[in-house]
Design an enzyme around this catalytic site. Structure first.
Site, short mmCIF file in Angstrom:
data_model
loop_
_atom_site.label_atom_id
_atom_site.label_comp_id
_atom_site.label_asym_id
_atom_site.label_seq_id
_atom_site.Cartn_x
_atom_site.Cartn_y
_atom_site.Cartn_z
N ARG A 71 39.73 31.80 34.85
CA ARG A 71 39.38 31.87 33.43
C ARG A 71 40.59 31.51 32.56
O ARG A 71 41.59 32.22 32.57
CB ARG A 71 38.87 33.27 33.08
CG ARG A 71 37.47 33.54 33.56
CD ARG A 71 37.04 34.94 33.25
NE ARG A 71 37.72 35.89 34.11
CZ ARG A 71 37.62 37.20 33.97
NH1 ARG A 71 36.91 37.71 33.00
NH2 ARG A 71 38.26 38.00 34.80
N ASP A 73 42.68 30.70 29.03
CA ASP A 73 42.79 31.31 27.71
C ASP A 73 42.45 30.29 26.62
O ASP A 73 42.28 29.09 26.89
CB ASP A 73 44.22 31.84 27.53
CG ASP A 73 44.33 32.87 26.42
OD1 ASP A 73 43.30 33.25 25.85
OD2 ASP A 73 45.47 33.30 26.14
N ARG A 230 52.41 30.72 31.07
CA ARG A 230 53.12 30.42 29.82
C ARG A 230 54.35 31.28 29.63
O ARG A 230 55.33 30.84 29.02
CB ARG A 230 52.16 30.56 28.64
CG ARG A 230 51.11 29.46 28.64
CD ARG A 230 50.37 29.38 27.33
NE ARG A 230 49.39 30.43 27.22
CZ ARG A 230 49.15 31.14 26.12
NH1 ARG A 230 49.88 30.94 25.04
NH2 ARG A 230 48.20 32.05 26.10
#
Length: 315
Positions: A71, A73, A230
């Site tokens: 999934r 973001d 990230r």
């Protein structure tokens, strides 16, 4: 930023009687999506677009939920995403030959399904996966990012030393508790096995007027927790531009808690490139193994169920 890590429906070992499990290979440009997973409040998501299109093209009164490999973001892209859906056998037989073309005609231009087929026995898009591979693209040209690349390349306003970043990356490989690089989720483990992490210089598209190259991070792990990629890239950029020593990302990892110096950088430079699966005869075993809660050596785990298995989200 929108948190798209709401729980998925419970995942079964296989389709119910009378149903067929169908694998979907897909891609999307994440800029206009609030992530993969359906959300309250009318936010646009990839899952909702595909589920709605599938219901319309099959003329079904029922909405068939998707299970996805990872999934993503809000704002994150995908070129190698994988999902599965369980469809009634009669419906699948009636639509299988024309389903791909009909979905192409119904879906918006920023999401494409490019392969549809019956999944082998034991296949689960999420739990059968053995790794996910992401790329994060950064331009450090002093003039900025070529306008035609701006939607999936981050601009860093200082020169980056890729050799230094690769030295830092070596300290992060292997199985660790990545709590320092993750947004924690109640009841979920942050233990992951980072299989690959390295930076390469890649020439800018030859058609671009801008000269130079992109710094591209390849990040591959068995699964990711929320914000992990990230945050890792953010820490290494601090090394690459000279703000922090090579040892810094490893020290953050060993600290076990979020470090205020590490920024979770912007999502649009991140793309899910590929999901890896074992051979067909190993799918079911991988499916079962992935549902078990992991611990590091010497650490006792709480009782775990399917909802507590490693969360395959990044972003």
């Amino acid at each position: 930023m929108v948190n798209d890590c709401a729980e998925q429906p419970p995942v079964k070992d296989g389709p119910a009687d009378g149903y067929v499990r169908v694998r979907l290979d897909l891609a999307y440009h994440g800029a206009e999506f609030s992530g993969w997973a359906r959300q309250k409040g009318g936010r646009r998501t990839v899952q909702e677009e595909i589920e709605t299109a599938l219901q319309i093209v099959t003329r079904s009164p029922e909405l068939f939920p998707l299970t996805v490999a990872g999934r993503t973001d809000a704002g994150v892209h995908a070129r190698g995403q994988v999902a599965h859906v369980d469809l009634p056998a009669e419906l699948w037989e009636a639509h299988r030959e024309k389903l791909l073309r009909r979905l192409a005609g119904r879906l918006p231009g920023d999401v494409r399904i490019y392969r549809v087929g019956e999944a082998p026995a034991g296949f689960d898009a999420r739990f059968s996966a053995v790794w996910r591979r992401y790329a994060y693209r950064v331009a450090d040209h002093p003039g900025g990012v070529d306008p035609l690349l701006r939607g999936h390349v981050l601009w860093h306003d200082r020169p980056l030393d890729v050799d230094r970043m690769n030295e830092a990356a070596k300290l992060l490989l292997g199985e660790h508790d990545f709590a320092a690089y993750c947004k924690k989720r109640e009841g979920a483990t942050t233990i992951r096995t980072l299989l690959e992490l390295h930076w390469d210089r890649v020439p800018v598209d030859s058609y671009a007027a801008q000269e130079g190259s992109l710094a591209v991070a390849t990040v591959r792990a068995d699964a990711f927790c929320h914000n992990m990629v990230r945050a890792l890239v953010g820490a290494m950029l601090l090394v690459g531009d000279g703000h922090r020593p090579v040892e810094f990302p490893g020290e953050v990892l060993a600290g076990g808690v979020r470090n205020s110096a590490v920024n979770v950088i912007r999502p649009y430079g991140l793309t899910l490139e590929e999901v890896g699966y074992p051979a067909d005869d190993q799918l079911a075993e991988r499916n079962r193994a992935a549902r078990r809660m992991r611990t590091l050596p010497g650490v006792t785990a709480p009782a775990a169920g399917p909802a507590e298995a490693p969360e395959p989200a990044a972003g």
